[in-house]
Design a protein around this motif. Structure first.
Motif, mmCIF file in Angstrom:
data_model
loop_
_atom_site.group_PDB
_atom_site.id
_atom_site.type_symbol
_atom_site.label_atom_id
_atom_site.label_comp_id
_atom_site.label_asym_id
_atom_site.label_seq_id
_atom_site.Cartn_x
_atom_site.Cartn_y
_atom_site.Cartn_z
ATOM 1 N N GLU A 113 4.065 -7.039 -3.507
ATOM 2 C CA GLU A 113 3.781 -6.193 -4.653
ATOM 3 C C GLU A 113 3.618 -7.126 -5.845
ATOM 4 O O GLU A 113 3.914 -8.315 -5.749
ATOM 5 C CB GLU A 113 4.884 -5.160 -4.919
ATOM 6 N N GLN A 159 1.877 -2.461 -0.377
ATOM 7 C CA GLN A 159 1.298 -2.336 -1.709
ATOM 8 C C GLN A 159 0.795 -3.674 -2.249
ATOM 9 O O GLN A 159 0.468 -3.782 -3.424
ATOM 10 C CB GLN A 159 2.350 -1.766 -2.681
ATOM 11 N N GLY A 160 0.743 -4.671 -1.412
ATOM 12 C CA GLY A 160 0.394 -6.006 -1.872
ATOM 13 C C GLY A 160 -0.989 -6.458 -1.451
ATOM 14 O O GLY A 160 -1.917 -5.657 -1.348
#
Length: 249
Positions: free
Chosen positions: A165, A239-240
């Motif tokens: 993230e 989410q990265g």
């Protein structure tokens, strides 16, 4: 005269003590392993150690990166020698013995006639990789045509990063080929630094990946790497970003 009852009693105590020690050693060994039910990407009854998971993810990424770098070459990943010789048009695969034909080098390129064995970056694994690569080459070169002899590959290195993230955990997988045919890999970790770019954090001091990070993010890491190479969708919960070697240069 020997007292057989006394001898039998001592023998029984010796066997009971040996049995107790075996149980104790087994119990201590079991405690040293992480809880099997928590192994990332594994079935609840799996007994694979942490290193095995990271090793499989590394083998996948390094093999796919070689294919990516040489897209027009016939490259075989974790493929048996019989298939390599036959499909690679190197010679007569029937000349391979029943056992030898099942051996599986990690990477074999039948255009440039090189192979690589992938191992963790430590001396014991390096020695094992050297021995295995030598065994594969000896077996192949006994049956291939004279102008198609293989050798250990060289000059293969690279790295990729996984950012989980923005400003969060950053993992790095790096590999090098310090001797012909032996490619060594290692995972490293950068601590969180909110607001910093992944390149800024890549310059941070590298550490060993904490076990809790492997437990929490190991399955996502493998899925994210596969998605990046295969062009698939981002895995759920990730989410990265994955920065492949082309992004890191």
């Amino acid at each position: 005269m020997i007292d057989m009852r006394s001898s039998g009693s001592r023998t029984g105590r010796t066997w009971r003590l040996a049995g107790f020690l075996l149980v104790l050693v087994a119990a201590l060994g079991a405690r040293a392993e992480p809880p099997a039910s928590k192994l990332p990407g594994r079935k609840p009854d799996s007994r694979e150690p942490w290193g095995a998971f990271l090793g499989k993810a590394a083998h996948y990424a390094i093999g796919r990166e070689y294919q990516r770098q040489y897209p027009f070459n016939p490259v075989f990943l974790d493929t048996d020698l019989s298939t390599i010789v036959g499909d690679g048009k190197l010679g007569n695969s029937k000349r391979l013995s029943k056992f030898v034909r099942l051996l599986r080098p990690d990477i074999t390129d039948t255009l440039t006639l090189v192979l690589f064995e992938i191992k963790p970056d430590d001396e014991a694994s390096r020695s094992e990789g050297r021995e295995q690569a030598g065994r594969y080459l000896a077996a192949l070169n006994e049956v291939v045509e004279p102008d198609k002899k293989l050798a250990g590959g060289t000059g293969f290195e690279g790295s990729l990063f996984l950012e989980f993230e923005n400003g969060g955990a950053l993992w790095r997988l790096s590999w090098r080929t310090p001797e012909p045919g032996v490619t060594l890999y290692r995972w490293s970790y950068r601590r969180k630094k909110p607001g910093a770019s992944w390149k800024e954090r890549a310059a941070q001091k590298e550490e060993e990946v904490p076990r809790e990070e492997v437990e929490q993010r190991g399955e996502l890491a493998e899925q994210a790497i596969r998605g990046a190479y295969e062009g698939g969708e981002r895995p759920k919960g990730f989410q990265g970003q994955v920065y492949l070697p082309a992004d890191c240069r």
